[in-house]
Design a protein around this motif. Sequence first.
Motif, mmCIF file in Angstrom:
data_model
loop_
_atom_site.group_PDB
_atom_site.id
_atom_site.type_symbol
_atom_site.label_atom_id
_atom_site.label_comp_id
_atom_site.label_asym_id
_atom_site.label_seq_id
_atom_site.Cartn_x
_atom_site.Cartn_y
_atom_site.Cartn_z
ATOM 1 N N HIS A 53 -16.947 21.030 80.385
ATOM 2 C CA HIS A 53 -15.751 21.582 80.737
ATOM 3 C C HIS A 53 -14.703 20.617 80.020
ATOM 4 O O HIS A 53 -13.653 21.128 79.451
ATOM 5 N N ALA A 54 -14.877 19.280 80.197
ATOM 6 C CA ALA A 54 -13.900 18.452 79.556
ATOM 7 C C ALA A 54 -13.756 18.425 78.001
ATOM 8 O O ALA A 54 -12.596 18.626 77.721
ATOM 9 N N ILE A 55 -14.946 18.861 77.396
ATOM 10 C CA ILE A 55 -14.704 18.668 75.975
ATOM 11 C C ILE A 55 -13.903 20.235 75.515
ATOM 12 O O ILE A 55 -13.140 20.271 74.887
ATOM 13 N N HIS A 56 -14.618 21.174 76.247
ATOM 14 C CA HIS A 56 -14.005 22.494 75.998
ATOM 15 C C HIS A 56 -12.408 22.388 76.183
ATOM 16 O O HIS A 56 -11.472 22.846 75.439
ATOM 17 N N THR A 57 -11.856 21.865 77.557
ATOM 18 C CA THR A 57 -10.441 21.715 77.742
ATOM 19 C C THR A 57 -9.886 21.135 76.817
ATOM 20 O O THR A 57 -8.644 21.224 76.749
ATOM 21 N N PHE A 58 -10.210 19.595 76.429
ATOM 22 C CA PHE A 58 -9.700 18.929 75.470
ATOM 23 C C PHE A 58 -9.324 19.720 74.007
ATOM 24 O O PHE A 58 -8.134 19.852 73.732
ATOM 25 N N PHE A 59 -10.282 20.492 73.694
ATOM 26 C CA PHE A 59 -9.869 21.287 72.358
ATOM 27 C C PHE A 59 -9.216 22.942 72.667
ATOM 28 O O PHE A 59 -8.224 23.085 71.838
ATOM 29 N N ALA B 166 -3.355 15.212 74.224
ATOM 30 C CA ALA B 166 -4.473 15.410 75.132
ATOM 31 C C ALA B 166 -5.424 14.512 75.124
ATOM 32 O O ALA B 166 -5.687 13.932 74.148
ATOM 33 N N LYS B 167 -6.143 14.114 76.295
ATOM 34 C CA LYS B 167 -7.445 13.060 76.330
ATOM 35 C C LYS B 167 -8.344 13.644 77.113
ATOM 36 O O LYS B 167 -8.045 14.336 78.065
ATOM 37 N N ILE B 168 -9.424 12.719 77.203
ATOM 38 C CA ILE B 168 -10.404 13.134 77.913
ATOM 39 C C ILE B 168 -10.445 11.773 79.140
ATOM 40 O O ILE B 168 -10.778 10.612 78.284
ATOM 41 N N ASP C 211 -11.810 13.811 69.228
ATOM 42 C CA ASP C 211 -11.743 14.860 68.439
ATOM 43 C C ASP C 211 -13.073 14.719 67.701
ATOM 44 O O ASP C 211 -13.342 16.032 67.013
ATOM 45 N N ALA C 212 -13.689 13.565 67.563
ATOM 46 C CA ALA C 212 -15.090 13.755 66.779
ATOM 47 C C ALA C 212 -16.061 14.351 67.627
ATOM 48 O O ALA C 212 -17.017 14.843 67.223
ATOM 49 N N LEU C 213 -15.881 14.659 69.235
ATOM 50 C CA LEU C 213 -16.867 15.664 69.785
ATOM 51 C C LEU C 213 -16.984 16.781 69.266
ATOM 52 O O LEU C 213 -17.875 17.652 69.519
ATOM 53 N N LEU C 214 -15.897 17.443 68.517
ATOM 54 C CA LEU C 214 -16.359 18.913 67.905
ATOM 55 C C LEU C 214 -17.619 18.861 67.012
ATOM 56 O O LEU C 214 -18.231 19.814 67.157
ATOM 57 N N HIS D 64 -19.750 16.119 67.259
ATOM 58 C CA HIS D 64 -20.868 15.047 68.101
ATOM 59 C C HIS D 64 -20.642 15.187 69.384
ATOM 60 O O HIS D 64 -20.330 14.315 70.060
ATOM 61 N N PRO D 65 -20.755 16.192 70.288
ATOM 62 C CA PRO D 65 -20.604 16.339 71.665
ATOM 63 C C PRO D 65 -21.867 15.582 72.184
ATOM 64 O O PRO D 65 -21.724 15.235 73.361
ATOM 65 N N GLU D 66 -23.019 15.018 71.417
ATOM 66 C CA GLU D 66 -23.670 14.333 72.201
ATOM 67 C C GLU D 66 -23.419 12.974 72.329
ATOM 68 O O GLU D 66 -23.953 12.053 73.386
ATOM 69 N N HIS D 67 -22.322 12.473 71.753
ATOM 70 C CA HIS D 67 -21.682 10.970 72.140
ATOM 71 C C HIS D 67 -21.184 11.028 73.487
ATOM 72 O O HIS D 67 -20.763 9.997 74.016
#
Length: 229
Positions: free
Chosen positions: A39-45, A55-57, A153-156, A158-161
């Motif tokens: 959810h946090a990844i989706h919310t950030f983007f 925006a930040k996580i 931004d890199a999680l777009l 590399h979400p595995e990070h």
Amino acid sequence: MPSLENFLTNAKFELNHIYTERPAFRNGGRDEGWFCREHAIHTFFLLRLFGEHTAKIETGHFTVRLPEAGITSHGSDADHAWCATHAIEPIDLSMTFKFHSGFPQLVKPVIGESINSSYAISYFRDESQFIRAMEGDSSAVLYLPQSEVKEPDALLDHPEHFLFDSGLGSWLQLYGADGFAQITLHAYKVAMSHTKSLTTLPPDKAFSHIRSRYSAARLHIRKHLAGAE
């Protein structure tokens, strides 16, 4: 253009429908079934696509306090993840109590320190204040940030990070980074009223529908972000 609250509310219910499971003990500890990191990844983007450039996580701990019950990640090996902006702390789309018996449901996402249903939302930088607040007797949701994700931004790509569940059989292993980008893009279009919600479908059917519609999702998100700069 919807308000930020309406935008995030529409996105929350779509994401909750796709992800949320019943609470259980998994991997040696209690799991609320919220998929907070996803959810946090989706919310950030989503925030970035909306134009929230700060925006930040964040990760840290939560407490849900009720007069006669409660749950917390504090004092355990678990943690929680959410987002924030320069002006709004915290922003949490993952928290829901639809599978928590006796817990009043939130009526909207957690968006800053406010009243949400019967809960007073509070955000603490000081751990001692957070711990003292855990002992209150009124309904509340408490947040204690402890770290901020670097280069979110890199999680777009590399979400595995950031995601814990990235091993054999995980969504990330099965569908790759583009699968998560497809969900982000769908949630954005629902939040903007550009497409219909899929909450009438079972979650697995909704995800299959999303995967069949949003090709090259990361490329589309980059183009949207470029236009929002």
